[in-house]
Design a protein around this motif. Structure first.
Motif, short mmCIF file in Angstrom:
data_model
loop_
_atom_site.label_atom_id
_atom_site.label_comp_id
_atom_site.label_asym_id
_atom_site.label_seq_id
_atom_site.Cartn_x
_atom_site.Cartn_y
_atom_site.Cartn_z
N ALA A 106 -6.55 12.95 -12.85
CA ALA A 106 -5.28 12.39 -12.40
C ALA A 106 -5.40 11.76 -11.02
N GLN A 107 -6.15 12.42 -10.14
CA GLN A 107 -6.22 11.97 -8.76
C GLN A 107 -6.83 10.57 -8.65
N LEU A 109 -6.84 8.20 -10.83
CA LEU A 109 -6.23 7.17 -11.68
C LEU A 109 -5.47 6.11 -10.89
N HIS A 110 -5.33 6.34 -9.57
CA HIS A 110 -4.59 5.36 -8.77
C HIS A 110 -5.25 4.00 -8.90
N LYS A 124 9.55 0.21 -8.12
CA LYS A 124 8.41 1.01 -8.56
C LYS A 124 7.78 1.73 -7.38
N ALA A 125 8.44 1.63 -6.23
CA ALA A 125 7.85 2.21 -5.02
C ALA A 125 7.70 3.71 -5.15
N LYS A 126 6.54 4.20 -4.68
CA LYS A 126 6.29 5.63 -4.69
C LYS A 126 6.15 6.09 -3.26
N GLY A 127 6.50 7.34 -3.03
CA GLY A 127 6.28 7.93 -1.72
C GLY A 127 6.88 7.09 -0.61
N ALA A 128 6.04 6.70 0.34
CA ALA A 128 6.54 5.99 1.51
C ALA A 128 6.49 4.47 1.36
N SER A 129 6.18 3.98 0.18
CA SER A 129 6.26 2.53 -0.03
C SER A 129 7.73 2.13 0.08
N LYS A 534 -1.78 4.97 2.00
CA LYS A 534 -0.53 5.58 1.59
C LYS A 534 -0.85 6.97 1.07
N ALA A 535 -0.32 7.97 1.71
CA ALA A 535 -0.55 9.34 1.24
C ALA A 535 0.46 10.25 1.89
N HIS A 536 0.86 11.27 1.20
CA HIS A 536 1.75 12.31 1.72
C HIS A 536 3.04 11.74 2.32
N ASN A 537 3.65 10.83 1.61
CA ASN A 537 4.90 10.21 2.08
C ASN A 537 4.77 9.55 3.45
#
Lengths: 748, 214
Positions: A106-107, A109-110, A124-129, A534-537
């Motif tokens: 899973a990790q 697959l980005h 479609k933004a995820k986290g802090a996008s 981009k990681a952890h919000n």
């Protein structure tokens, strides 16, 4: 039986056609499937020690002829899967293998998504996008997407004009597109020294791509920046709203059909600043308006299983008239009135022809009429006509009508793992006709463009987008070819390096073409390098770029393409949604080094719309327990240069008679919104709220530059019409939670 | 006689292999009971996936694998960038578990699956409230309601209802007092649960939620 015969014939053909040495070869053949037994097309198969290799076909089968013998390492790779390695012993006979590839965990697959030069804000933004709503709801953005995006790196804090000034480019070098088609006039007609608002309601969009450089070959005619907007398909639910604010009001409905296959919507907005200006003193003396009326309607329908047809129409009028002391004579007053009328219509269609092919088509038509009246009056209000310069140039009347139409079609052939080839063409028709004082104006241009672009995954962590665009203008009678390329390399920790390159052409503005069509395209070449993580919000981005401007328009001594310039800089962006609970903030820093020789500039100089350092902060805090949102934005910029450039008739050149740098600019905007639940007993409980806000809360004296009198003796500061702008209003919506609208719909 | 011996042996074989699988599942569930971090859940998820391979007809391995992915989603709620892969994986597993259950006779089991389905949809909301919230928030509620209807006395469904009541703003229907009440109720029901392979999680979750009131 029949099949056997066919096989036999095929083999016979092989014997006939194949050169003899083929038969000294043997082959490795087989299938590549995933753990669900589904074929994996385009998986690469190679023998490590040899140069050759092959790919699976759409049925997942492969056939690799080889001369190699003995122990060999067979390697099978495909994007999204763990690579497969197997030692095979090759003799003279052929080998058949059924290979099962396991999915990457899973990790990993980005996907690697190409992002140099652009900020994407989408649903479609995820986290802090960024999401579209995040971008629109920056305090002080006045429901204007271009103003909202000034909190992102790359754009300049320009207070005296509308539009986006990106990386040393003018506002005219940034273009807006809706669902692929150009929005010819995104803002209400320009008024000198005053920012005018956007015509299009940003809430209609769920995707924004703000490209500050190196954008796709699918778009053109924007030398510095492209703002690509995507409209919502179908709303989640039916809804209605109304709002009443200090200087504007609006109402709208959005109705989703019962079968959820179609929807329509209508909104109406009216804004009149007259009584607001009567209470809050303005530096500018208005005799008419400012007044704006805008209506829009949309209709969207799903066609078939995968098709989407959308129609959007927007109609608006504006009226701004002001009369202020004339800069060349204290005894006279100079009037400026602009009345605008505009209609923008967009029909777009999207359909998946089959699993592999997508079609996108768009038609746009817009009409605009801008009526500008400049008058010189005495203190009694009577028009005065004087024969001598500069007063003989102060009574003008100009009406420009513009018909603009665009047709566009894009085909996409999709391949596994987000790979695709896109190609298409578009045509722009533009016709201006009108009068300027006693002379008539007519100008017709047909611009045709065709483009092709490929998204290619070179490896699991390396992707490329390579494209080319050709454009032809009938008015300029010129062809140009614009190559575009970008690369993205993803690191394992979520970081990514991006690079982009491209040439961007733009036709000269119509104001120059009215005078001569013996011109050609201006151009900019962009080189962009960036790193994002981009990681952890949290979202960090650093970008460096270099741009070269060629063939910019010069107006002195005669109109020509002899201008040029450059821009280079470094930009930083950091967004953090994690550190503080319910608090979202982002910080941007823009360093810009640019000079250009264009218009009447005597040489390559730093343009008046560019400053070396700009920093912005946007903060959004949600006090959940009291249902209150606080929005703060702050921007700081170092001073911008100003010049008094005049034509020296003695030596026949432009000269700088006076110059300087304005003091530093800073602005703090604040907005507080509180949500309430009124009429709880109603079956459809409405969501209500009120919002209050102040732009330029600290009342900072802002200086954008100077206007000079004709002889250069007097200079008048260009500043805000009033120190602060206040707004307060009430909002109620039915059907869905439209909190974001309350935050967005703060004024205009 | 011969036939009898053979069939007897066959039955014995089946029983032995089934119980071996059962012990596999039991050991994985015991590990799951001790899991705390994303890493723990990810590694035990792999075990459930393997067990699923040998017992494709059993709903439990899929259910537990889905639950692991849902838990990971909750643990990663401040890391929106990395949730989606787990949510999607968990969703597929929960759907497979659902398809293995009889809609009429296995209502209690279905309620367990729908509770996990609700969690998975909520984990998608964590990806980004603004973009994923409007779509997956209502879906999470819908699955929770379905689970409640199928079995109003499932302590895990009641725990999840408490979680939603606690974390939803008042204006949109949140109620911290009701959340406390529900979590207490759920905890009470979980006092005497065994640690067999049947779903029995929830105690620690209830305690964690209730600890916020002190």
């Amino acid at each position: 039986m029949k099949i056997h015969i066919i096989k036999y014939i095929a083999v016979a053909f092989l014997f006939l056609l194949a050169p003899r040495f083929v038969f000294s070869q043997h082959r490795i053949s087989g299938t590549v499937k995933n753990s669900n037994g589904e074929a994996i097309p385009f998986a690469s198969i190679s023998l490590k020690a040899t140069a050759g290799g092959t790919k699976t076909d759409t049925a997942g089968t492969f056939n690799l002829p080889t001369n190699a013998k003995g122990k060999q390492l067979l390697v099978v790779t495909s994007v999204g899967y763990k690579s497969f390695k197997k030692e095979v012993t090759l003799a003279d006979s052929s080998i058949y293998l059924d290979i099962v590839l396991l999915q990457s965990d899973a990790q990993s697959l980005h996907e690697v998504i190409i992002s140099a030069g652009s900020f994407e804000a989408s649903d479609k933004a995820k986290g802090a996008s960024l999401t579209a709503i995040d971008a629109f709801t920056v305090a002080g953005s006045n429901a204007d997407v271009a103003l909202a995006l000034r909190s992102l790196p790359g754009s300049q804090q320009i207070g005296e004009a509308d539009g986006l000034y990106v990386r040393g480019g003018t506002g005219d070098e940034t273009k807006q597109f809706i669902d692929g088609t150009l929005v010819k006039n995104p803002n209400y007609p320009a008024v000198p020294g005053l920012q005018q608002y956007a015509r299009v309601n940003p809430i209609l969009f769920n995707g924004i791509l703000f490209s500050t450089g190196g954008y796709s070959a699918l778009y053109g005619q924007a030398m510095s920046s492209a703002l690509i907007l995507e409209s919502v398909d179908l709303p989640e639910k039916s809804s209605a709203y109304f709002s009443v604010f200090t200087a504007n009001m609006g109402a709208g409905i959005q109705e989703l059909a019962k079968n959820k296959k179609s929807s329509y919507g209508v909104t109406l907005r009216y804004s009149n600043q007259t009584w607001y200006n009567a209470i809050i003193p303005q530096r500018i003396n208005y005799f008419s308006g400012p007044e704006y009326l805008e209506g829009d309607a949309n209709f969207r329908i799903k066609t078939g299983k995968t098709g989407m047809l959308k129609f959007y129409t927007n109609w608006n009028t504006s009226n701004v008239g002001m009369r202020n002391p004339d800069i060349d004579s204290a005894a006279l007053r100079s009037g400026y009135q602009v009345k605008g009328m505009n209609s923008y219509n967009n029909l777009s269609y999207r359909e998946y022809l089959n699993d592999d092919w997508k079609l996108e088509a768009g038609l746009a038509y817009s009409y605009s009429r801008v009526n500008t009246i400049q008058t010189l009056t005495g203190n009694d209000g009577q028009t005065i006509k004087l024969p001598d310069y500069p007063f003989n140039e102060k009574n003008n009347h100009r009406i420009i009508n513009n018909d603009f139409a665009q047709a566009r079609i894009v085909f996409t052939r999709m391949f596994p793992h987000n790979q695709a080839i896109r190609f298409g063409a578009e045509h722009f028709y533009s016709h201006d006709h009108g009068i300027s004082n006693d002379s008539t104006i007519a100008l017709t241009d047909n611009l045709t463009a065709s483009f092709a672009e490929g998204d290619i995954y070179l490896a699991n962590d390396l992707a490329a987008k390579i494209g080319v665009r050709t454009e032809h203008s009938s008015l300029l009678n010129k062809w140009v070819i614009a190559p575009r390329a970008s690369l993205a390399y993803r690191l394992n920790d979520g970081g990514q390096f991006n690079f982009a390159y491209g040439i961007f052409y733009q036709e000269p503005q119509n104001d120059f073409l009215y005078q001569t069509t013996d011109l050609h395209f201006s151009s900019a070449t962009h080189y962009v390098l960036n790193y994002t993580k981009k990681a952890h919000n949290r979202f960090f981005r650093i970008e460096a770029y270099y741009k070269q401007y060629k063939d910019l328009i010069k107006t002195e001594p005669v109109i020509s393409n002899n201008g040029k310039g450059y821009a280079r800089g470094i930009e930083l962006f950091f967004r953090d949604k994690k550190t503080f609970k319910n608090l979202d903030y982002w910080i941007s820093y823009t360093y810009l080094n640019t000079k250009r020789d264009f218009l009447d500039y005597p040489d390559e100089i730093q343009p008046t719309f560019a400053t070396p350092h700009t920093a912005t902060i946007a903060i959004k805090k949600n006090f959940q327990d009291i249902d209150t949102y606080v929005n703060i934005s702050y921007a700081f910029a170092t001073g911008r240069p100003y010049y008094n450039i005049r034509y020296d008739n003695v030596i026949n050149v432009s000269r700088i008679y006076d110059q300087g740098t304005t003091k530093n600019y800073s602005v703090l905007n604040l907005q507080v919104a509180h949500l309430m639940s009124l009429f709880k007993s109603w079956k459809q409980k409405p969501f209500s709220g009120f919002s209050v806000g102040v732009n330029n809360l600290l009342g900072t004296n802002q200086l954008f530059g100077y206007n000079y009198s004709a002889n250069g003796d007097i200079k008048m500061p260009l500043t805000l019409p009033a120190r602060r702008y206040y707004y307060a209003g009430f909002f109620m919506s039915f059907g869905i939670n439209r909190t974001s609208d309350i935050l967005d719909n703060n004024n205009n | 006689m011969k036939k009898l011996i053979i069939s007897g042996l066959a039955i014995l074989m089946c029983y032995l292999s089934a119980s071996a699988q059962q012990t596999n599942l039991q050991s994985a569930v015991t590990k799951l009971d001790k899991a705390k971090t994303v890493k723990d859940y990810a590694s035990v998820e792999q075990e459930f996936v393997k067990i699923e391979g040998s017992q494709p007809k059993d709903w439990l391995p899929n259910y537990y694998a889905a639950y692991c992915n849902a838990r990971i989603g909750f643990l990663l709620q401040d890391d929106g960038e990395s949730i989606e892969a787990y949510s999607n994986r968990g969703e597929a597993q929960a759907k497979r578990a659902e398809s293995l259950l009889d809609k009429v006779n296995q209502k209690k089991e279905l309620a367990e699956v729908y509770t996990v389905m609700s969690m998975i949809n909520q984990s998608k909301v964590f990806i980004n409230m603004m973009t994923y919230g409007p779509k997956y928030g209502p879906l999470a509620q819908q699955y929770l309601n379905q689970a409640k209807q199928l079995n109003p006395n499932n302590p895990r469904t009641i725990y999840l209802a408490a979680w939603f009541k606690y974390n939803t703003p008042k204006l949109w229907g949140g109620d911290k007092d009701l959340a406390k009440q529900l979590a207490t109720q759920s905890l009470k029901m979980l006092q005497n649960t065994d640690t067999s392979v049947n779903p029995h999680w929830g105690k620690a979750e209830d305690q964690e939620l209730l600890s916020k009131y002190k």
